[in-house]
Write a protein that holds these residues in place. Structure first.
Motif, PDB file in Angstrom:
ATOM      1  N   THR A   1      23.510  84.393 -89.346  1.00  0.00           N
ATOM      2  CA  THR A   1      22.964  84.824 -90.464  1.00  0.00           C
ATOM      3  C   THR A   1      22.671  86.270 -90.673  1.00  0.00           C
ATOM      4  N   SER A   2      23.586  87.007 -90.076  1.00  0.00           N
ATOM      5  CA  SER A   2      23.622  88.487 -90.371  1.00  0.00           C
ATOM      6  C   SER A   2      24.158  89.023 -91.562  1.00  0.00           C
ATOM      7  N   GLY A   3      24.837  88.083 -92.308  1.00  0.00           N
ATOM      8  CA  GLY A   3      25.411  88.748 -93.616  1.00  0.00           C
ATOM      9  C   GLY A   3      26.590  87.889 -93.773  1.00  0.00           C
ATOM     10  N   ILE A   4      27.228  88.024 -94.992  1.00  0.00           N
ATOM     11  CA  ILE A   4      28.701  86.969 -95.201  1.00  0.00           C
ATOM     12  C   ILE A   4      29.695  87.523 -94.246  1.00  0.00           C
ATOM     13  N   PHE A   5      29.666  88.475 -93.594  1.00  0.00           N
ATOM     14  CA  PHE A   5      30.895  88.810 -92.644  1.00  0.00           C
ATOM     15  C   PHE A   5      30.546  88.035 -91.583  1.00  0.00           C
ATOM     16  N   ALA A   6      29.214  87.886 -91.047  1.00  0.00           N
ATOM     17  CA  ALA A   6      28.943  87.265 -89.872  1.00  0.00           C
ATOM     18  C   ALA A   6      29.250  85.887 -90.050  1.00  0.00           C
ATOM     19  N   SER A   7      28.862  85.177 -91.232  1.00  0.00           N
ATOM     20  CA  SER A   7      29.370  83.743 -91.346  1.00  0.00           C
ATOM     21  C   SER A   7      30.865  83.667 -91.558  1.00  0.00           C
TER      22      SER A   7
ATOM     23  N   GLU B   1      31.687  86.376 -75.582  1.00  0.00           N
ATOM     24  CA  GLU B   1      31.578  87.208 -76.625  1.00  0.00           C
ATOM     25  C   GLU B   1      30.439  86.968 -77.306  1.00  0.00           C
ATOM     26  N   TYR B   2      30.231  85.506 -77.760  1.00  0.00           N
ATOM     27  CA  TYR B   2      29.283  85.287 -78.677  1.00  0.00           C
ATOM     28  C   TYR B   2      27.844  85.551 -78.025  1.00  0.00           C
ATOM     29  N   TYR B   3      27.722  85.394 -76.529  1.00  0.00           N
ATOM     30  CA  TYR B   3      26.376  85.939 -75.944  1.00  0.00           C
ATOM     31  C   TYR B   3      26.160  87.311 -76.147  1.00  0.00           C
ATOM     32  N   GLU B   4      27.159  88.114 -76.067  1.00  0.00           N
ATOM     33  CA  GLU B   4      27.058  89.627 -76.187  1.00  0.00           C
ATOM     34  C   GLU B   4      26.774  90.085 -77.553  1.00  0.00           C
ATOM     35  N   PHE B   5      27.355  89.401 -78.388  1.00  0.00           N
ATOM     36  CA  PHE B   5      26.937  89.795 -79.905  1.00  0.00           C
ATOM     37  C   PHE B   5      25.530  89.198 -80.249  1.00  0.00           C
ATOM     38  N   ILE B   6      25.082  88.299 -79.769  1.00  0.00           N
ATOM     39  CA  ILE B   6      23.787  87.442 -80.506  1.00  0.00           C
ATOM     40  C   ILE B   6      23.032  88.179 -79.503  1.00  0.00           C
TER      41      ILE B   6
ATOM     42  N   GLU C   1      23.611  92.518 -79.322  1.00  0.00           N
ATOM     43  CA  GLU C   1      23.951  93.231 -80.783  1.00  0.00           C
ATOM     44  C   GLU C   1      23.077  92.780 -81.839  1.00  0.00           C
ATOM     45  N   HIS C   2      22.437  91.512 -81.270  1.00  0.00           N
ATOM     46  CA  HIS C   2      21.897  90.855 -82.562  1.00  0.00           C
ATOM     47  C   HIS C   2      22.329  90.591 -83.872  1.00  0.00           C
TER      48      HIS C   2
ATOM     49  N   GLU D   1      28.615  99.017 -91.349  1.00  0.00           N
ATOM     50  CA  GLU D   1      27.368  99.282 -90.756  1.00  0.00           C
ATOM     51  C   GLU D   1      26.612  98.178 -90.424  1.00  0.00           C
ATOM     52  N   GLY D   2      26.234  98.204 -89.189  1.00  0.00           N
ATOM     53  CA  GLY D   2      25.450  97.064 -88.485  1.00  0.00           C
ATOM     54  C   GLY D   2      26.581  95.957 -87.805  1.00  0.00           C
ATOM     55  N   PHE D   3      27.815  96.360 -87.917  1.00  0.00           N
ATOM     56  CA  PHE D   3      28.769  95.353 -87.040  1.00  0.00           C
ATOM     57  C   PHE D   3      28.735  95.717 -85.537  1.00  0.00           C
ATOM     58  N   PRO D   4      29.019  94.953 -84.555  1.00  0.00           N
ATOM     59  CA  PRO D   4      29.436  95.287 -83.369  1.00  0.00           C
ATOM     60  C   PRO D   4      30.838  95.829 -83.121  1.00  0.00           C
ATOM     61  N   GLU D   5      31.118  96.197 -82.011  1.00  0.00           N
ATOM     62  CA  GLU D   5      32.401  96.570 -81.868  1.00  0.00           C
ATOM     63  C   GLU D   5      33.259  95.523 -81.629  1.00  0.00           C
ATOM     64  N   LEU D   6      33.859  94.834 -82.424  1.00  0.00           N
ATOM     65  CA  LEU D   6      34.576  93.550 -82.588  1.00  0.00           C
ATOM     66  C   LEU D   6      35.941  93.803 -81.554  1.00  0.00           C
ATOM     67  N   LEU D   7      36.885  94.825 -81.924  1.00  0.00           N
ATOM     68  CA  LEU D   7      37.899  94.809 -81.239  1.00  0.00           C
ATOM     69  C   LEU D   7      37.752  95.836 -79.793  1.00  0.00           C
ATOM     70  N   GLY D   8      37.147  94.826 -78.922  1.00  0.00           N
ATOM     71  CA  GLY D   8      37.044  95.304 -77.484  1.00  0.00           C
ATOM     72  C   GLY D   8      37.889  94.881 -76.456  1.00  0.00           C
ATOM     73  N   SER D   9      37.665  95.176 -75.337  1.00  0.00           N
ATOM     74  CA  SER D   9      38.595  94.729 -74.196  1.00  0.00           C
ATOM     75  C   SER D   9      38.620  93.391 -74.178  1.00  0.00           C
ATOM     76  N   LEU D  10      37.314  92.603 -74.315  1.00  0.00           N
ATOM     77  CA  LEU D  10      37.064  91.212 -74.049  1.00  0.00           C
ATOM     78  C   LEU D  10      38.262  90.266 -74.996  1.00  0.00           C
ATOM     79  N   VAL D  11      38.368  90.734 -76.345  1.00  0.00           N
ATOM     80  CA  VAL D  11      39.129  90.176 -77.281  1.00  0.00           C
ATOM     81  C   VAL D  11      40.596  90.378 -76.834  1.00  0.00           C
ATOM     82  N   LEU D  12      40.998  91.452 -76.570  1.00  0.00           N
ATOM     83  CA  LEU D  12      42.237  91.963 -75.925  1.00  0.00           C
ATOM     84  C   LEU D  12      42.755  91.053 -74.765  1.00  0.00           C
TER      85      LEU D  12
END
Length: 283
Positions: free
Chosen positions: A208-214, A195-200, A203-204, A135-146
Protein backbone atom coordinates in the motif's frame (compact mmCIF):
# COMPACT_ATOMS: atom_id res chain seq x y z
CA UNK A 1 -13.07 -53.03 -14.94
CA UNK A 2 -10.68 -52.28 -17.78
CA UNK A 3 -7.11 -53.43 -18.17
CA UNK A 4 -5.98 -49.84 -17.53
CA UNK A 5 -7.87 -49.79 -14.23
CA UNK A 6 -6.34 -53.11 -13.21
CA UNK A 7 -2.86 -51.81 -13.98
CA UNK A 8 -3.43 -48.69 -11.95
CA UNK A 9 -4.87 -50.50 -8.93
CA UNK A 10 -1.98 -52.96 -9.00
CA UNK A 11 0.38 -50.04 -8.35
CA UNK A 12 -1.89 -48.45 -5.76
CA UNK A 13 -2.82 -45.39 -7.81
CA UNK A 14 -6.29 -43.87 -8.09
CA UNK A 15 -7.68 -42.61 -11.36
CA UNK A 16 -9.64 -39.35 -10.90
CA UNK A 17 -12.38 -38.47 -13.39
CA UNK A 18 -12.06 -41.45 -15.71
CA UNK A 19 -15.60 -41.38 -17.12
CA UNK A 20 -16.71 -39.51 -20.24
CA UNK A 21 -18.50 -36.24 -19.50
CA UNK A 22 -20.39 -35.25 -21.43
CA UNK A 23 -20.64 -38.43 -23.47
CA UNK A 24 -18.64 -38.36 -26.66
CA UNK A 25 -16.27 -35.60 -25.60
CA UNK A 26 -13.48 -37.86 -24.37
CA UNK A 27 -12.17 -38.35 -20.87
CA UNK A 28 -13.21 -35.54 -18.54
CA UNK A 29 -11.24 -34.01 -15.72
CA UNK A 30 -12.39 -31.47 -13.17
CA UNK A 31 -8.84 -30.77 -11.92
CA UNK A 32 -8.17 -27.84 -14.29
CA UNK A 33 -11.33 -26.17 -12.97
CA UNK A 34 -10.20 -26.70 -9.39
CA UNK A 35 -6.80 -25.20 -10.23
CA UNK A 36 -8.39 -22.22 -12.00
CA UNK A 37 -10.74 -21.65 -9.05
CA UNK A 38 -7.79 -21.64 -6.66
CA UNK A 39 -5.85 -19.24 -8.89
CA UNK A 40 -8.81 -16.87 -9.08
CA UNK A 41 -9.19 -17.07 -5.31
CA UNK A 42 -5.62 -15.86 -4.85
CA UNK A 43 -6.46 -12.64 -6.69
CA UNK A 44 -9.71 -12.30 -4.73
CA UNK A 45 -7.77 -12.65 -1.47
CA UNK A 46 -5.33 -9.94 -2.56
CA UNK A 47 -8.23 -7.66 -3.52
CA UNK A 48 -9.92 -8.19 -0.15
CA UNK A 49 -6.64 -7.39 1.58
CA UNK A 50 -6.43 -4.06 -0.25
CA UNK A 51 -10.07 -3.28 0.48
CA UNK A 52 -9.36 -3.76 4.18
CA UNK A 53 -6.64 -1.08 4.22
CA UNK A 54 -6.98 2.62 4.95
CA UNK A 55 -8.82 4.62 7.55
CA UNK A 56 -12.23 3.39 6.40
CA UNK A 57 -11.81 -0.26 5.38
CA UNK A 58 -14.59 -1.74 3.26
CA UNK A 59 -14.21 -5.32 4.49
CA UNK A 60 -12.87 -7.04 7.58
CA UNK A 61 -9.04 -7.35 7.51
CA UNK A 62 -9.35 -11.06 8.28
CA UNK A 63 -11.14 -11.93 5.05
CA UNK A 64 -8.22 -11.33 2.69
CA UNK A 65 -5.66 -13.60 4.41
CA UNK A 66 -8.24 -16.35 4.95
CA UNK A 67 -9.34 -16.36 1.32
CA UNK A 68 -5.72 -16.18 0.14
CA UNK A 69 -4.54 -19.14 2.25
CA UNK A 70 -7.57 -21.24 1.29
CA UNK A 71 -7.11 -20.39 -2.38
CA UNK A 72 -3.43 -21.36 -2.32
CA UNK A 73 -4.35 -24.73 -0.80
CA UNK A 74 -7.05 -25.28 -3.40
CA UNK A 75 -4.68 -24.23 -6.18
CA UNK A 76 -1.97 -26.68 -5.10
CA UNK A 77 -4.49 -29.50 -4.67
CA UNK A 78 -5.87 -28.86 -8.14
CA UNK A 79 -2.38 -28.69 -9.59
CA UNK A 80 -1.48 -32.04 -8.06
CA UNK A 81 -4.62 -33.67 -9.40
CA UNK A 82 -4.15 -32.13 -12.83
CA UNK A 83 -0.57 -33.34 -13.15
CA UNK A 84 -1.49 -36.76 -11.80
CA UNK A 85 -4.36 -37.11 -14.21
CA UNK A 86 -2.40 -35.92 -17.25
CA UNK A 87 0.83 -37.82 -16.67
CA UNK A 88 0.94 -40.36 -13.83
CA UNK A 89 -2.39 -42.00 -14.66
CA UNK A 90 -1.40 -42.25 -18.30
CA UNK A 91 1.87 -43.90 -17.33
CA UNK A 92 0.32 -46.59 -15.12
CA UNK A 93 -2.57 -47.25 -17.49
CA UNK A 94 -0.17 -47.80 -20.36
CA UNK A 95 -2.26 -45.52 -22.52
CA UNK A 96 0.64 -43.28 -23.43
CA UNK A 97 1.16 -39.61 -22.73
CA UNK A 98 -0.36 -38.15 -25.88
CA UNK A 99 2.93 -36.46 -26.68
CA UNK A 100 1.82 -33.99 -29.33
CA UNK A 101 -1.39 -33.03 -27.57
CA UNK A 102 0.32 -32.37 -24.24
CA UNK A 103 3.06 -30.29 -25.84
CA UNK A 104 0.51 -28.17 -27.70
CA UNK A 105 -1.50 -27.92 -24.52
CA UNK A 106 1.51 -26.48 -22.71
CA UNK A 107 2.17 -24.06 -25.57
CA UNK A 108 -1.41 -22.80 -25.40
CA UNK A 109 -1.16 -22.52 -21.63
CA UNK A 110 2.02 -20.47 -21.92
CA UNK A 111 0.22 -18.24 -24.41
CA UNK A 112 -2.36 -17.45 -21.75
CA UNK A 113 0.46 -16.83 -19.27
CA UNK A 114 2.04 -14.32 -21.64
CA UNK A 115 -1.28 -12.47 -21.73
CA UNK A 116 -1.47 -12.49 -17.93
CA UNK A 117 2.01 -11.08 -17.42
CA UNK A 118 1.52 -8.62 -20.27
CA UNK A 119 -1.44 -7.10 -18.46
CA UNK A 120 0.77 -6.47 -15.42
CA UNK A 121 3.52 -4.93 -17.51
CA UNK A 122 1.02 -2.69 -19.32
CA UNK A 123 -0.08 -1.41 -15.92
CA UNK A 124 3.53 -0.69 -14.99
CA UNK A 125 4.22 1.14 -18.25
CA UNK A 126 1.04 3.13 -17.74
CA UNK A 127 2.12 4.41 -14.32
CA UNK A 128 5.54 5.29 -15.70
CA UNK A 129 4.00 7.87 -18.04
CA UNK A 130 4.57 11.42 -16.86
CA UNK A 131 6.66 12.65 -13.95
CA UNK A 132 8.56 9.89 -12.19
CA UNK A 133 10.06 10.13 -8.74
CA UNK A 134 12.00 7.44 -6.88
CA UNK A 135 11.59 9.19 -3.53
CA UNK A 136 10.72 6.66 -0.84
CA UNK A 137 11.80 3.71 -2.96
CA UNK A 138 14.16 1.14 -1.46
CA UNK A 139 17.24 0.15 -3.44
CA UNK A 140 15.71 -2.45 -5.70
CA UNK A 141 18.71 -3.34 -7.83
CA UNK A 142 20.88 -4.80 -5.09
CA UNK A 143 23.06 -7.86 -4.70
CA UNK A 144 20.14 -10.07 -3.63
CA UNK A 145 18.19 -9.70 -6.87
CA UNK A 146 21.37 -10.18 -8.92
CA UNK A 147 22.21 -13.40 -7.05
CA UNK A 148 18.62 -14.58 -7.38
CA UNK A 149 18.69 -13.90 -11.12
CA UNK A 150 21.91 -15.86 -11.52
CA UNK A 151 20.40 -18.78 -9.57
CA UNK A 152 17.29 -18.90 -11.74
CA UNK A 153 19.28 -18.73 -14.98
CA UNK A 154 21.52 -21.51 -13.67
CA UNK A 155 18.45 -23.60 -12.84
CA UNK A 156 17.36 -23.45 -16.48
CA UNK A 157 20.80 -24.62 -17.53
CA UNK A 158 20.80 -27.56 -15.11
CA UNK A 159 17.29 -28.57 -16.20
CA UNK A 160 18.22 -28.45 -19.88
CA UNK A 161 21.40 -30.41 -19.21
CA UNK A 162 19.51 -33.06 -17.26
CA UNK A 163 16.92 -33.35 -20.02
CA UNK A 164 19.62 -33.80 -22.65
CA UNK A 165 21.29 -36.46 -20.50
CA UNK A 166 17.99 -38.33 -20.20
CA UNK A 167 17.62 -38.42 -23.97
CA UNK A 168 21.13 -39.85 -24.09
CA UNK A 169 20.06 -42.58 -21.69
CA UNK A 170 22.11 -41.28 -18.74
CA UNK A 171 19.65 -41.59 -15.85
CA UNK A 172 22.14 -40.60 -13.15
CA UNK A 173 22.96 -37.24 -14.72
CA UNK A 174 19.27 -36.66 -15.36
CA UNK A 175 18.53 -37.08 -11.65
CA UNK A 176 21.42 -34.79 -10.73
CA UNK A 177 20.14 -32.10 -13.11
CA UNK A 178 16.60 -32.35 -11.72
CA UNK A 179 17.78 -32.23 -8.11
CA UNK A 180 19.98 -29.21 -8.80
CA UNK A 181 17.13 -27.41 -10.57
CA UNK A 182 14.73 -28.09 -7.71
CA UNK A 183 17.23 -26.89 -5.13
CA UNK A 184 18.01 -23.71 -7.07
CA UNK A 185 14.30 -23.00 -7.49
CA UNK A 186 13.67 -23.37 -3.76
CA UNK A 187 16.61 -21.09 -2.96
CA UNK A 188 15.25 -18.52 -5.43
CA UNK A 189 11.86 -18.56 -3.69
CA UNK A 190 13.61 -18.16 -0.34
CA UNK A 191 15.56 -15.20 -1.74
CA UNK A 192 12.36 -13.52 -2.88
CA UNK A 193 10.78 -14.03 0.55
CA UNK A 194 13.90 -12.51 2.12
CA UNK A 195 13.67 -9.54 -0.24
CA UNK A 196 10.06 -8.96 0.74
CA UNK A 197 10.99 -9.17 4.42
CA UNK A 198 13.75 -6.60 4.00
CA UNK A 199 11.51 -4.20 2.09
CA UNK A 200 8.53 -4.49 4.43
CA UNK A 201 10.27 -4.63 7.81
CA UNK A 202 13.31 -2.43 7.25
CA UNK A 203 12.33 -0.14 4.38
CA UNK A 204 8.59 0.07 5.20
CA UNK A 205 7.90 -0.47 1.52
CA UNK A 206 4.59 -2.35 1.45
CA UNK A 207 1.83 -3.19 -1.01
CA UNK A 208 0.00 0.00 0.00
CA UNK A 209 3.01 2.32 -0.39
CA UNK A 210 1.79 3.69 -3.70
CA UNK A 211 1.08 2.72 -7.28
CA UNK A 212 4.65 1.62 -7.92
CA UNK A 213 4.54 -0.65 -4.87
CA UNK A 214 1.35 -2.25 -6.15
CA UNK A 215 2.99 -2.87 -9.53
CA UNK A 216 6.17 -4.20 -7.91
CA UNK A 217 4.49 -6.64 -5.55
CA UNK A 218 1.87 -7.57 -8.12
CA UNK A 219 4.40 -8.54 -10.80
CA UNK A 220 7.05 -10.09 -8.55
CA UNK A 221 4.39 -11.88 -6.50
CA UNK A 222 2.76 -13.28 -9.64
CA UNK A 223 6.14 -14.48 -10.84
CA UNK A 224 6.95 -15.95 -7.42
CA UNK A 225 3.69 -17.90 -7.56
CA UNK A 226 4.69 -19.29 -10.95
CA UNK A 227 8.13 -20.29 -9.70
CA UNK A 228 6.51 -22.02 -6.72
CA UNK A 229 4.17 -23.87 -9.07
CA UNK A 230 7.15 -24.81 -11.23
CA UNK A 231 9.01 -26.12 -8.20
CA UNK A 232 6.03 -28.33 -7.35
CA UNK A 233 6.01 -29.67 -10.92
CA UNK A 234 9.74 -30.35 -10.90
CA UNK A 235 9.37 -32.04 -7.52
CA UNK A 236 6.72 -34.37 -8.98
CA UNK A 237 8.93 -35.09 -11.99
CA UNK A 238 11.89 -35.77 -9.68
CA UNK A 239 9.92 -38.26 -7.58
CA UNK A 240 8.71 -40.02 -10.70
CA UNK A 241 12.28 -40.08 -12.01
CA UNK A 242 13.42 -41.83 -8.83
CA UNK A 243 10.92 -44.58 -9.65
CA UNK A 244 12.40 -44.91 -13.11
CA UNK A 245 9.35 -43.70 -14.99
CA UNK A 246 11.34 -41.84 -17.67
CA UNK A 247 13.42 -43.19 -20.49
CA UNK A 248 15.15 -41.76 -23.53
CA UNK A 249 11.96 -42.38 -25.52
CA UNK A 250 9.39 -41.52 -22.86
CA UNK A 251 9.80 -38.10 -21.30
CA UNK A 252 6.87 -35.94 -22.37
CA UNK A 253 6.17 -34.57 -18.90
CA UNK A 254 9.83 -33.64 -18.56
CA UNK A 255 9.58 -31.73 -21.83
CA UNK A 256 6.42 -29.85 -20.88
CA UNK A 257 7.67 -28.95 -17.39
CA UNK A 258 10.95 -27.77 -18.94
CA UNK A 259 9.01 -25.52 -21.31
CA UNK A 260 7.20 -24.00 -18.36
CA UNK A 261 10.37 -23.51 -16.30
CA UNK A 262 12.28 -21.85 -19.15
CA UNK A 263 9.30 -19.55 -19.71
CA UNK A 264 9.33 -18.51 -16.05
CA UNK A 265 13.07 -17.87 -16.31
CA UNK A 266 12.63 -15.66 -19.39
CA UNK A 267 9.84 -13.69 -17.70
CA UNK A 268 12.07 -13.03 -14.68
CA UNK A 269 14.88 -11.64 -16.82
CA UNK A 270 12.41 -9.31 -18.56
CA UNK A 271 10.94 -8.35 -15.19
CA UNK A 272 14.36 -7.49 -13.75
CA UNK A 273 15.21 -5.29 -16.74
CA UNK A 274 11.85 -3.52 -16.80
CA UNK A 275 11.02 -3.29 -13.10
CA UNK A 276 14.26 -3.32 -11.13
CA UNK A 277 16.48 -1.55 -13.64
CA UNK A 278 13.60 0.55 -14.96
CA UNK A 279 12.85 1.96 -11.51
CA UNK A 280 16.31 3.51 -11.48
CA UNK A 281 15.86 5.23 -14.82
CA UNK A 282 14.32 8.68 -14.86
CA UNK A 283 12.18 9.55 -17.86
Amino acid sequence: MTVADDSAEEHGHHLPAVEDWPRGFGEASWWPFVTALGGAGIYVGAALFLLAQGQQPIVDPLYGPLVFVGAVGLFLAGLYGWVYHAFVKAFWSGGGHGNTGLRWGMILFLGSEIATFSAGFVYYFFIRVGTWSTEGFPELLGSLVLVNTALLVLSSITLHWGHVELRKGNRRNFLVGLAATLLLGIVFIGGQVLEYYEFIQHEHFTLTSGIFASAFYGLTGLHGLHVSMGAVLIGIVFIRALYGQYTADRHTSVTTVSMYWHFVDAVWIFLVVVLYVGSEVSL
